[in-house]
Write a protein that holds these residues in place. Structure first.
Motif, PDB file in Angstrom:
ATOM      1  N   PRO A  61       0.807  -1.232   0.000  1.00  0.00           N
ATOM      2  CA  PRO A  61       0.000   0.000   0.000  1.00  0.00           C
ATOM      3  C   PRO A  61       0.840   1.283   0.000  1.00  0.00           C
ATOM      4  O   PRO A  61       0.544   2.212  -0.754  1.00  0.00           O
ATOM      5  CB  PRO A  61      -0.832  -0.115   1.278  1.00  0.00           C
ATOM      6  N   ARG A  65       1.060   4.062  -3.097  1.00  0.00           N
ATOM      7  CA  ARG A  65       0.816   5.500  -2.928  1.00  0.00           C
ATOM      8  C   ARG A  65       1.994   6.319  -3.443  1.00  0.00           C
ATOM      9  O   ARG A  65       1.807   7.356  -4.080  1.00  0.00           O
ATOM     10  CB  ARG A  65       0.523   5.825  -1.467  1.00  0.00           C
ATOM     11  N   LYS A  66       3.228   5.865  -3.172  1.00  0.00           N
ATOM     12  CA  LYS A  66       4.409   6.606  -3.608  1.00  0.00           C
ATOM     13  C   LYS A  66       4.513   6.616  -5.133  1.00  0.00           C
ATOM     14  O   LYS A  66       4.806   7.658  -5.732  1.00  0.00           O
ATOM     15  CB  LYS A  66       5.673   5.991  -2.984  1.00  0.00           C
ATOM     16  N   GLU A  68       2.039   6.272  -7.288  1.00  0.00           N
ATOM     17  CA  GLU A  68       0.972   7.144  -7.787  1.00  0.00           C
ATOM     18  C   GLU A  68       1.343   8.621  -7.609  1.00  0.00           C
ATOM     19  O   GLU A  68       1.088   9.448  -8.481  1.00  0.00           O
ATOM     20  CB  GLU A  68      -0.344   6.821  -7.085  1.00  0.00           C
ATOM     21  N   SER A  69       1.981   8.941  -6.493  1.00  0.00           N
ATOM     22  CA  SER A  69       2.447  10.304  -6.250  1.00  0.00           C
ATOM     23  C   SER A  69       3.505  10.704  -7.278  1.00  0.00           C
ATOM     24  O   SER A  69       3.506  11.840  -7.785  1.00  0.00           O
ATOM     25  CB  SER A  69       3.011  10.408  -4.832  1.00  0.00           C
TER      26      SER A  69
END
Length: 104
Positions: A61, A65-66, A68-69
């Motif tokens: 997870p 997120r990283k 996608e960032s």
């Protein structure tokens, strides 16, 4: 991250992915900013690397997120016009001219 077919344990694999994500986060902005000749590596290269990580199905997870960032950051960097001083940089020499200079 290149898949060489080597099998790693879950924690080793997660560490390699973390390392790859950290490397991309460090190098991508500098590479896109480039020098007077333009970007060192284009946005398409970074998008391909990040997409490959997403498609691996091996991201936790926090890693997801990283990545996608970083994709959002890539979109922003790719759409931002170059700084004022870069707009007046000399155009890169044509390939034939560069080849003549090397052989001289």
């Amino acid at each position: 991250m290149d898949d060489t077919g080597t099998t790693f344990s879950g924690s080793s694999q997660a560490a390699l992915i973390d390392h790859d994500i950290a490397h991309i986060a460090r190098v991508m902005p500098v590479s896109l900013r480039g020098d007077l000749g333009g970007p060192i590596l284009p946005a398409a290269y970074w998008r391909k690397r990040l997409t490959k990580l997403l498609e691996s199905g091996r991201l936790g997870p926090a890693q997801l997120r990283k990545v996608e960032s970083l994709l959002l950051q890539l979109d922003q960097l790719a759409s931002t016009p170059p700084p004022e001083w870069e707009r007046f940089a000399p155009a890169a020499a044509p390939a034939d001219a560069a080849k003549k200079l090397r052989s001289a």
